[in-house]
Design a protein around this motif. Structure first.
Motif, PDB file in Angstrom:
ATOM      1  N   ASP A  14       0.677  -1.140   0.007  1.00 15.83           N
ATOM      2  CA  ASP A  14       0.026  -0.022  -0.030  1.00 15.83           C
ATOM      3  C   ASP A  14       0.962   1.285  -0.117  1.00 15.83           C
ATOM      4  O   ASP A  14       0.452   2.254  -0.355  1.00 15.83           O
ATOM      5  N   GLU A  40      -0.665   8.191  -7.066  1.00 16.32           N
ATOM      6  CA  GLU A  40      -1.711   8.680  -6.185  1.00 16.32           C
ATOM      7  C   GLU A  40      -2.944   8.219  -6.905  1.00 16.32           C
ATOM      8  O   GLU A  40      -3.978   7.739  -6.089  1.00 16.32           O
ATOM      9  N   GLY A  43      -3.843   4.489  -6.041  1.00 13.14           N
ATOM     10  CA  GLY A  43      -4.155   4.213  -4.743  1.00 13.14           C
ATOM     11  C   GLY A  43      -2.913   3.838  -4.081  1.00 13.14           C
ATOM     12  O   GLY A  43      -3.174   2.654  -3.170  1.00 13.14           O
TER      13      GLY A  43
END
Ligand code: SF4
Ligand code: SF4
Lengths: 339, 228
Positions: A14, A40, A43
């Motif tokens: 992540d 970005e 994600g």
């Protein structure tokens, strides 16, 4: 073709630690900003740190700094993502090579690792080697599906060549994500962005810089390489060339401008970093992608994209909004080729 | 950290750390002289540089000749030879280590000197490549292409980044400490002091004036002023 066993080893996280490149920060900041924007959009968070310095690879492989100084410097830089518990993404073939080679070396030589850590301890750090060092083109192929979902401005009809550079694929012939001589990972990404990947005979030729030739020998050894490469690109009629290393970008972007300036050649092939190209296809403003820092203007490339889009939408409107047209080749292709 | 402390650490740590370098000399004895490396080598494409011959020289005891030769400073470090070598010999690493040997033997300063400003920037700012730009061609083109003054601070601002990338003061202090105790600072000082009368490397290779392009032969470049 990406190697499945290497693909399987690449972690999808992540958040990654973004190892910034000093060439990118100081000469082509769009590489950095586009990387952040693209991540970005898909994600994935990127963390940076002002404690990270240059990888010191350049001064080591030019023999100015001794390995005794830069080995601890590598360990110091990697202690930052180690501490944060993040894997590292590098934007540069050079940073990747340097961090990975020295990282492996330290991991395989516990005695030396101990001595390096002895030194780091004095500045309050420790290198464990837990953070895996990854190249941008290790990570992007793993996120290909997420990238595909964000493509809102497909680069249809644009002919794009690739330049992988030397230090990632050649230097890691067994561990890199793709075969050193016939790689396709970046071509796959180009297809995701809707562009047409173009092969050319000198695709795997070095940009001519090596690490040192431009500085040490000036141009006598490096310009002939570049010339051979660009002649081959010209024949392939490409609209742009995509790179995965800021140093290759610098050399190719500035080298052709230099040749044009001296009247040796008339190339005008914009050089884009992979995330700048993906960013464009994701609809990010070209100004924000930092294409203005390029010495060889990208304007013609952007104009062609706009022209192709316009001609497609008028054609669609004429046919009552039919969504697709099978043949995209227009006179624009010839125009750009002749220009 | 005081000067005395740094000095003591240099005395203690440096000898230990010197061992580091020896891990990078590849097993040249495995070379079977097939020449694949030469076929793919970019340096060999524009000069008579020949990695196979260098390996042969080293293996047959002519190390000194290689160390004194200008040939050693022509490698691009592209690793293409390693990628194509059936014996997995990492020749550029060997070259890197031999360059240190050459420097210690008093040769090669003429090449390394040109890189010292980069090392000084690394030491002073933590970055090897800094923002200021001298090349007028670059500045003019950047001005035209970005619609700004062409200055990197302005371009960075234009795309929403801080005007300058900074390395933290703590990081700088750490890097300088490492450089001081590991001998890098000293080495730089020594190289800066090498005067131009230092022995020059011996020429063993020649420039090849023609490079094959698909269109035929390319006959080199006109002599040009430096503006790199
Ligand atoms: S390719 Fe490898 S084995 Fe063949 S000559 Fe070169 S170094 Fe030796
Ligand atoms: S690393 Fe050096 S010797 Fe090997 S192919 Fe490249 S230029 Fe030639």
């Amino acid at each position: 073709m990406p190697r499945p066993e290497v693909m399987a080893r690449i972690p999808v996280d992540d958040e990654y630690f973004l190892f910034r490149s000093c060439v990118a920060s100081s000469k082509y900041p769009g590489m950095e900003s586009s990387t952040k924007d693209v991540f970005e959009k898909i994600g994935v968070a990127l963390r940076e740190s002002d404690d990270q310095t240059c990888c010191a690879g350049f001064i080591t492989f030019t023999s100015v700094a001794e390995v005794t100084a830069t080995m601890p410097a590598v360990a110091r830089n990697l202690s930052i993502p180690d501490e944060a518990g993040l894997n590292t993404v590098t934007m540069c073939n050079g940073c990747y090579t340097f961090l990975t080679e020295f990282g492996h070396f330290l991991q395989n030589n516990p005695a030396i690792l101990g001595k390096v850590n002895e030194m780091l301890k004095m500045v309050g750090r420790e290198y464990t080697g837990e953070s895996q060092v990854l190249h941008m083109i290790d990570v992007l192929p793993k996120l290909q599906d997420r990238i595909a979902k964000q493509i809102v401005r497909p680069l249809k009809g644009l002919r794009i060549a690739t330049h992988y550079g030397c230090h990632y694929l050649y230097g890691f012939k067994k561990d890199a994500i793709d075969d050193p001589f016939t790689p396709t990972v970046v071509e796959d990404l180009l297809e995701v962005a809707g562009a047409t990947p173009v092969d050319y005979p000198e695709a795997r030729t070095c940009c001519g810089s090596g690490l040192t030739q431009v500085v040490i020998h000036k141009e006598e050894l490096s310009l002939p390489h570049m010339k051979a490469k660009f002649d081959s690109l010209k024949e392939a009629e490409v609209d742009a060339i995509v790179v995965v290393c800021p140093y290759c970008l610098t050399i190719l972007d500035r080298g052709q401008a230099k040749m044009v300036d001296r009247g040796i050649a008339d190339y005008e092939v914009p050089v884009l970093y992979i995330t700048q190209l993906l960013g464009l296809a994701m609809g990010i403003d070209p100004v924000k992608l930092g294409l203005g820092a390029n010495i060889t203007s990208a304007q013609k490339f952007l104009d062609k994209l706009e022209r192709l889009e316009k001609s497609r939408s008028t054609a669609d409107a004429a046919r009552g909004g039919a969504p697709k047209r099978p043949e995209e080749k227009t006179t624009d292709d010839q125009e750009a080729a002749n220009a | 950290m005081s000067k005395v402390q740094t000095k003591r650490l240099r005395r203690e740590l440096y000898p230990k750390l010197r061992e580091l370098t020896f891990g990078f000399v590849s097993d040249l004895e495995k070379c079977m002289q097939c020449g694949k490396c030469v076929g793919i080598c970019p340096a060999a494409a524009v000069t008579t540089y020949n990695s196979r011959r260098m390996i042969h020289d080293i293996k047959s005891g002519n190390l000194q000749e290689v160390i004194e030769s200008e040939e050693l400073w022509s490698c691009f470090f592209c690793s293409a030879c390693y990628a194509s070598c059936p014996q997995d010999i990492n020749f550029p690493f060997t070259v890197a280590m031999l360059r240190y040997a050459s420097l210690y033997a008093g040769y090669g300063a003429e090449y390394v000197k040109k890189i010292i400003p980069y090392a000084q920037d690394y030491y002073a700012r933590g970055l090897t490549v800094l923002q200021p730009e001298k090349n007028p061609l670059v500045l003019a083109r950047r001005k035209a292409n970005s619609g700004t003054s062409g200055d990197m601070g302005d371009i960075r601002e234009q795309i929403g980044m801080p005007r300058e990338r900074k390395v933290s003061d703590e990081a700088l202090a750490e890097v300088q400490f490492i450089s001081d105790v590991s001998g890098m600072t000293k080495l730089m000082e020594r190289m800066l002091k090498t005067d131009d009368a230092a022995p020059k490397t011996r020429q063993r290779i020649e420039k090849v004036e023609t490079v094959k392009t698909r269109e035929g032969k390319f006959a080199g470049f006109p002599e040009e002023q430096e503006n790199a």
